[in-house]
Design an enzyme around this catalytic site. Structure first.
Site, PDB file in Angstrom:
ATOM      1  N   LYS A  90      49.945  87.633  -7.868  1.00  0.00           N
ATOM      2  CA  LYS A  90      48.517  87.576  -7.449  1.00  0.00           C
ATOM      3  C   LYS A  90      47.905  88.893  -6.827  1.00  0.00           C
ATOM      4  CE  LYS A  90      45.655  84.064  -5.177  1.00  0.00           C
ATOM      5  NZ  LYS A  90      45.672  82.930  -4.176  1.00  0.00           N
ATOM      6  N   SER A 170      42.736  78.807  -6.011  1.00  0.00           N
ATOM      7  CA  SER A 170      42.485  80.511  -6.137  1.00  0.00           C
ATOM      8  C   SER A 170      43.549  81.136  -7.074  1.00  0.00           C
ATOM      9  CB  SER A 170      42.226  81.015  -4.728  1.00  0.00           C
ATOM     10  OG  SER A 170      43.389  80.958  -4.149  1.00  0.00           O
ATOM     11  N   SER A 194      45.983  75.894  -3.189  1.00  0.00           N
ATOM     12  CA  SER A 194      45.689  77.174  -4.257  1.00  0.00           C
ATOM     13  C   SER A 194      46.824  77.504  -5.234  1.00  0.00           C
ATOM     14  CB  SER A 194      45.436  78.539  -3.386  1.00  0.00           C
ATOM     15  OG  SER A 194      44.533  78.507  -2.574  1.00  0.00           O
TER      16      SER A 194
END
Length: 488
Positions: A90, A170, A194
């Protein structure tokens, strides 16, 4: 031209990390060929075709690294299960290479970290290849109350691999990349839902570990008390293999000092028969907003409960979690975001355009056409908070969160019913587990009539990842619900 996704009869798209490693050990596959395959898939499906848009950028040195690891394998042997396996991470996790770490923000579009996050160092030591960075909800959904999940001003909108569905929390880029087999596995981060939410949405496995099992060092912060990285993969075995490489004591992160880190290999807990002796509590209270969003499928959840029973598990239905609905104050994370992000920005190199939240807000305003598609009301609200770590409300809420989430929450339910784990529909247990700092595993549990993925989450007390992996793996192997996305 031969199919670039099938090399020497190896289906790279669906092969597990173990199968890929075995093929490389037998000389039927090289890490360089594997990198070629994944980059071909990214070009075909992420940047073209359905335009999944899960990749922020690729590592331009990935092929060189793969070649070096192939040579090392020939001369010295394999370092372990991840030797030569490409992994995506990420975009809020720092890497000291040519790739940027931006949290999806245009203001940080040119930020190159001076050092690796602790977990990245662990990955490199294991022989993994950092193939690239994944798109994400900007600032981990910390910028705007109206921002659509999976959108960042730097990376644009992540698309759903299974159709026109909500993409989830996210770590959307990491989830989509794992679902699409753009790497052996991916890494996301979670403050609350997330990892679990996009894993559920995209029919993959996501492990949100106990806070402190994996170091927080080198991750752009959101909440000191709740942040953690975790693996996202197509299968429990792949997620367990990746988790094994990520854990470790970090002298710069006190959260990691609580665990003795005696477990070195989480794949040792892949027990297909575990459900036969498991005692699992089922939590059935589904908030209205989840029902209305379409993220809850009662038929599939009931089916999952039946599957537990058929596998021999002792199922305790309709368990009570006294604190599930609060009273929560919801401001602790705002204080921690303000303090953590301010600290992070202040440490950026002098040439960067921002070094505080107020400067970030001003920069966004000056570049509003590109940077503020959804506004920045949450940034403005948090910037206005004062003395966040001495505020009495922050102190009391921090204590109350732990008491409610642990003593009156997960601990209460597990102790009262002598459970091994709790099963939640979709990811509705994500928030209370996040506040407790406790682990959860999301796993596929079928598809609706419209093809929308559905999943369940298994949760437990601190550092019970071995038990949760056993249960999730057994459920996965018995049900085999996951189906890969299909494109013409």
């Amino acid at each position: 031209m031969k199919d670039p996704f099938k090399l020497n009869h190896i289906d790279v798209e669906e092969a597990s990390i173990y199968e890929l490693q075995n093929a490389m050990e037998q000389g039927r596959l090289t890490s360089k060929e594997l990198v070629f395959c994944y980059l071909s898939r990214i070009a075909k499906y992420d940047q073209d075709g359905p335009h999944i848009n899960s990749i922020m950028e690729i590592n331009p040195d990935a092929i060189f690294i793969a070649e070096a690891l192939d040579i090392e394998r020939q001369r010295k042997g394999s370092r372990g299960p991840l030797h030569g396996i490409p992994i995506l991470v990420k975009d809020n996790i720092e890497t000291s290479d040519k790739m940027r770490t931006s949290a999806g923000a245009l203001a940080l579009a040119q930020h190159v970290s001076a050092k690796d996050a602790f977990l990245i160092s662990r990955l490199r030591e294991s022989g993994a290849i950092i193939l690239g960075k994944t798109n994400m909800t900007e600032w981990a959904n910390g910028i705007s109350s109206t921002m659509w999940a999976g959108y960042s001003s730097k990376g644009g909108q992540v698309a759903h691999p299974y159709g026109d569905f909500f993409v989830g929390g996210s770590s959307t880029g990491s989830a989509a990349a794992a679902a699409m087999s753009f790497a052996g596995a991916a890494i996301g981060t979670e403050t609350s839902a997330s990892i679990l939410s996009p894993a559920i949405q995209m029919s993959i496995v996501g492990i949100k570990p106990t806070v402190g099992l994996i170091s927080r060092s080198g991750i752009i912060p959101f909440s000191y008390s709740q942040d953690t990285a975790g693996p996202m993969a197509r299968t429990v075995s792949d997620a367990a293999a990746l988790l094994s490489a990520l854990v470790g004591r970090d002298e710069h992160d006190p959260a990691t000092w609580r665990n003795d880190h005696g477990i070195q290999d989480y794949t040792a807990f892949l027990d297909k028969e575990r459900l036969q002796v498991a005692r699992i509590g089922v939590f059935c209270e589904v908030p209205d907003y989840v029902r209305e969003s379409g993220e809850y499928n009662k038929e599939l959840f009931d089916q999952a409960v039946s599957e537990l029973k058929k596998a021999g598990a002792t199922v305790v239905e309709n368990i009570e979690i006294p604190s599930f609905h609060g009273p929560w104050q919801w401001n602790k994370m705002n204080f921690e975001f303000k303090h953590g992000v301010e600290n992070y920005l202040q440490r950026l190199p002098a040439h960067m355009p921002i070094h505080s939240l107020s400067e970030l807000i001003d920069w966004n305003e000056k570049h509003a056409d590109e940077a503020l598609k959804y506004g920045q009301d949450m940034l403005k609200f948090r910037e206005g908070l004062t003395e966040p770590l001495k505020n009495k409300d922050y102190i009391l809420e921090s204590l109350m969160d732990l008491y409610l989430a642990q003593n009156e929450g997960i601990d209460y339910a597990i102790n009262s019913h002598q459970l091994d784990a709790i099963m939640f529909p979709a990811y509705i247990g994500a928030d209370i587990c996040a506040k407790a700092g406790y682990p959860s595993i999301a796993i596929p549990a079928g598809y609706g009539a419209d093809g929308r993925p559905f999943g369940v989450t298994f949760a437990g007390k601190a550092f019970t990842e071995p038990t949760l992996i056993r249960i999730a793996y057994s459920f996965e192997q018995i049900t085999k619900h996951r189906k890969k996305p299909v494109f013409n």
